[in-house]
Design an enzyme around this catalytic site. Structure first.
Site, PDB file in Angstrom:
ATOM      1  N   HIS A   1       0.847  -1.202   0.000  1.00 17.32           N
ATOM      2  CA  HIS A   1       0.000   0.000   0.000  1.00 17.32           C
ATOM      3  C   HIS A   1       0.872   1.238   0.000  1.00 17.32           C
ATOM      4  O   HIS A   1       2.098   1.150   0.130  1.00 17.32           O
ATOM      5  CB  HIS A   1      -1.002  -0.022   1.161  1.00 17.32           C
ATOM      6  CG  HIS A   1      -0.403   0.111   2.530  1.00 17.32           C
ATOM      7  ND1 HIS A   1       0.396  -0.854   3.091  1.00 17.32           N
ATOM      8  CD2 HIS A   1      -0.490   1.107   3.458  1.00 17.32           C
ATOM      9  CE1 HIS A   1       0.759  -0.476   4.311  1.00 17.32           C
ATOM     10  NE2 HIS A   1       0.245   0.724   4.547  1.00 17.32           N
TER      11      HIS A   1
ATOM     12  N   HIS B   1       1.485   3.968   1.890  1.00 23.41           N
ATOM     13  CA  HIS B   1       2.034   4.762   2.997  1.00 23.41           C
ATOM     14  C   HIS B   1       3.560   4.877   2.897  1.00 23.41           C
ATOM     15  O   HIS B   1       4.247   3.944   2.500  1.00 23.41           O
ATOM     16  CB  HIS B   1       1.624   4.161   4.346  1.00 23.41           C
ATOM     17  CG  HIS B   1       0.182   4.435   4.683  1.00 23.41           C
ATOM     18  ND1 HIS B   1      -0.534   3.684   5.577  1.00 23.41           N
ATOM     19  CD2 HIS B   1      -0.673   5.386   4.222  1.00 23.41           C
ATOM     20  CE1 HIS B   1      -1.776   4.161   5.665  1.00 23.41           C
ATOM     21  NE2 HIS B   1      -1.875   5.191   4.845  1.00 23.41           N
TER      22      HIS B   1
ATOM     23  N   ASP C   1       5.996   4.831   4.961  1.00 22.67           N
ATOM     24  CA  ASP C   1       6.892   3.890   5.638  1.00 22.67           C
ATOM     25  C   ASP C   1       6.947   2.539   4.908  1.00 22.67           C
ATOM     26  O   ASP C   1       7.669   1.634   5.311  1.00 22.67           O
ATOM     27  CB  ASP C   1       6.498   3.696   7.116  1.00 22.67           C
ATOM     28  CG  ASP C   1       5.118   3.098   7.299  1.00 22.67           C
ATOM     29  OD1 ASP C   1       4.154   3.600   6.686  1.00 22.67           O
ATOM     30  OD2 ASP C   1       4.987   2.121   8.071  1.00 22.67           O
ATOM     31  N   HIS C   2       6.204   2.422   3.804  1.00 22.74           N
ATOM     32  CA  HIS C   2       6.228   1.197   2.987  1.00 22.74           C
ATOM     33  C   HIS C   2       6.828   1.425   1.601  1.00 22.74           C
ATOM     34  O   HIS C   2       7.279   0.481   0.964  1.00 22.74           O
ATOM     35  CB  HIS C   2       4.812   0.615   2.860  1.00 22.74           C
ATOM     36  CG  HIS C   2       4.239   0.196   4.179  1.00 22.74           C
ATOM     37  ND1 HIS C   2       4.031  -1.124   4.528  1.00 22.74           N
ATOM     38  CD2 HIS C   2       3.892   0.932   5.264  1.00 22.74           C
ATOM     39  CE1 HIS C   2       3.561  -1.174   5.761  1.00 22.74           C
ATOM     40  NE2 HIS C   2       3.460   0.058   6.230  1.00 22.74           N
TER      41      HIS C   2
ATOM     42  N   HIS D   1      -7.433  -0.657   5.627  1.00 20.32           N
ATOM     43  CA  HIS D   1      -6.390   0.250   6.134  1.00 20.32           C
ATOM     44  C   HIS D   1      -6.192   1.378   5.120  1.00 20.32           C
ATOM     45  O   HIS D   1      -6.209   2.557   5.473  1.00 20.32           O
ATOM     46  CB  HIS D   1      -5.112  -0.553   6.346  1.00 20.32           C
ATOM     47  CG  HIS D   1      -3.929   0.258   6.777  1.00 20.32           C
ATOM     48  ND1 HIS D   1      -3.859   0.879   8.004  1.00 20.32           N
ATOM     49  CD2 HIS D   1      -2.763   0.559   6.140  1.00 20.32           C
ATOM     50  CE1 HIS D   1      -2.691   1.517   8.099  1.00 20.32           C
ATOM     51  NE2 HIS D   1      -2.017   1.345   6.982  1.00 20.32           N
TER      52      HIS D   1
ATOM     53  N   ASP E   1      -0.124  -3.741   6.317  1.00 15.81           N
ATOM     54  CA  ASP E   1      -0.734  -3.193   7.529  1.00 15.81           C
ATOM     55  C   ASP E   1      -2.203  -3.593   7.663  1.00 15.81           C
ATOM     56  O   ASP E   1      -2.985  -2.885   8.302  1.00 15.81           O
ATOM     57  CB  ASP E   1      -0.646  -1.649   7.524  1.00 15.81           C
ATOM     58  CG  ASP E   1       0.766  -1.144   7.793  1.00 15.81           C
ATOM     59  OD1 ASP E   1       1.652  -1.966   8.068  1.00 15.81           O
ATOM     60  OD2 ASP E   1       0.959   0.084   7.720  1.00 15.81           O
TER      61      ASP E   1
ATOM     62  N   HIS F   1       4.645  -4.492  10.954  1.00 13.28           N
ATOM     63  CA  HIS F   1       5.016  -3.770  12.181  1.00 13.28           C
ATOM     64  C   HIS F   1       5.108  -4.697  13.390  1.00 13.28           C
ATOM     65  O   HIS F   1       4.327  -5.642  13.521  1.00 13.28           O
ATOM     66  CB  HIS F   1       4.008  -2.662  12.497  1.00 13.28           C
ATOM     67  CG  HIS F   1       4.037  -1.529  11.510  1.00 13.28           C
ATOM     68  ND1 HIS F   1       4.889  -0.462  11.635  1.00 13.28           N
ATOM     69  CD2 HIS F   1       3.339  -1.327  10.373  1.00 13.28           C
ATOM     70  CE1 HIS F   1       4.699   0.377  10.615  1.00 13.28           C
ATOM     71  NE2 HIS F   1       3.756  -0.129   9.837  1.00 13.28           N
TER      72      HIS F   1
HETATM   73 ZN    ZN Z   1       2.982   0.790   8.103  1.00 15.47          ZN
HETATM   74 ZN    ZN Z   2       0.013   1.756   6.466  1.00 18.99          ZN
END
Ligand code: ZN
Ligand code: ZN
Length: 256
Positions: free
Chosen positions: A50, A52, A54-55, A106, A128, A166
């Protein structure tokens, strides 16, 4: 299979056969490039679940450095060029085939990657959407979408190794114990995970059969879980799994 730690609590999953590798959700390029160099591996594929940061934050740098092919969700903005994937598509890498599962909730276009057999056991990269003992926050999707997505993942074989992005396990389990204080499997698993974290070891991957036994978000049709949701919000109809999931998610957001 290696969980490369990134940021404060992310894992960038790396799978390799001793020569070639793939990575999932490289939010940061540094740990990926370092591992490739240390293990003398060539990167074949980058799988993204996805959009985001941090990905996807390291996708461009890792692609530039390695020439690896990038795969990601068809319905989200991911740094291109990439192959856009949706439910039913497949990715071939490292001699393995990964099936794409749509898991909105999410984010609106979140996908998961499922490999039915590797070393005799299935493998799931679920980003996530599903965490050990919990699930992702509903940033873009509805509780009904998330329930449908979690149901689809929970239907995978019990021996599926669940690779979440995570290390949220301990805080998820603290919440899970508040929901189901009488769940023995949950209490047992909690002490196992606390021991792992005390030694700075990952609690992941988890197993799908275990998640079905301990994860409240996969247990919204269990009477004890539905009753706890109603204890949090008296308006909740215990027979309405979507309402139970929505209440649990709200409760978890406020839970400390
Ligand atoms: Zn994440
Ligand atoms: Zn995420």
């Amino acid at each position: 299979m290696l969980p490369l730690p990134a940021f404060t609590d992310n894992y960038i999953w790396m799978l390799h056969d001793g020569r070639q590798a793939l990575v999932v959700d490289p939010g940061d390029s540094a740990p990926v490039l370092q591992a490739l160099q240390q293990l003398d591996l060539q990167l074949q594929a980058i799988l993204v679940t996805h959009h985001h940061a941090d990905h996807v934050g390291g996708v461009d740098a890792v692609r530039d450095a390695t020439g690896a092919a990038v795969y990601g969700p068809a319905r989200e903005q991911i740094p291109g060029p990439l192959r856009r994937l949706a439910q039913g598509d497949t990715v071939d890498a490292l001699g393995l085939r990964f099936e794409v599962i749509d898991v909105p909730g999410h984010t609106a276009g979140h996908i998961a990657y499922y490999c039915p057999g590797i070393d005799g056991e299935p493998l799931l990269f679920c980003g996530d959407t599903l965490f050990s003992g919990g699930c992702g926050r509903l940033f873009e999707g509805t509780p009904a979408q998330m329930l449908d997505s979690l149901d689809r993942l929970a239907a995978l074989p019990g021996n599926t190794r669940v690779c979440c992005t995570h290390e949220y396990t301990l805080s998820n389990l603290k919440f899970a114990r508040a929901v189901e204080p009488g769940n023995d499997a949950l209490l047992h698993y909690s002490s196992q995970c606390e021991a792992l974290r005390a030694r700075q070891q990952p609690t992941l991957p988890s197993r799908m059969a275990l998640e079905r036994d301990i994860n409240p978000f996969l247990r919204v049709r269990q009477p004890a879980v539905a009753q706890a949701a109603r204890g949090y919000d008296a308006q909740v109809n215990q027979d309405d799994a979507v309402a139970v999931l929505a209440a649990l998610r709200q409760w978890k957001n406020e839970f400390r």
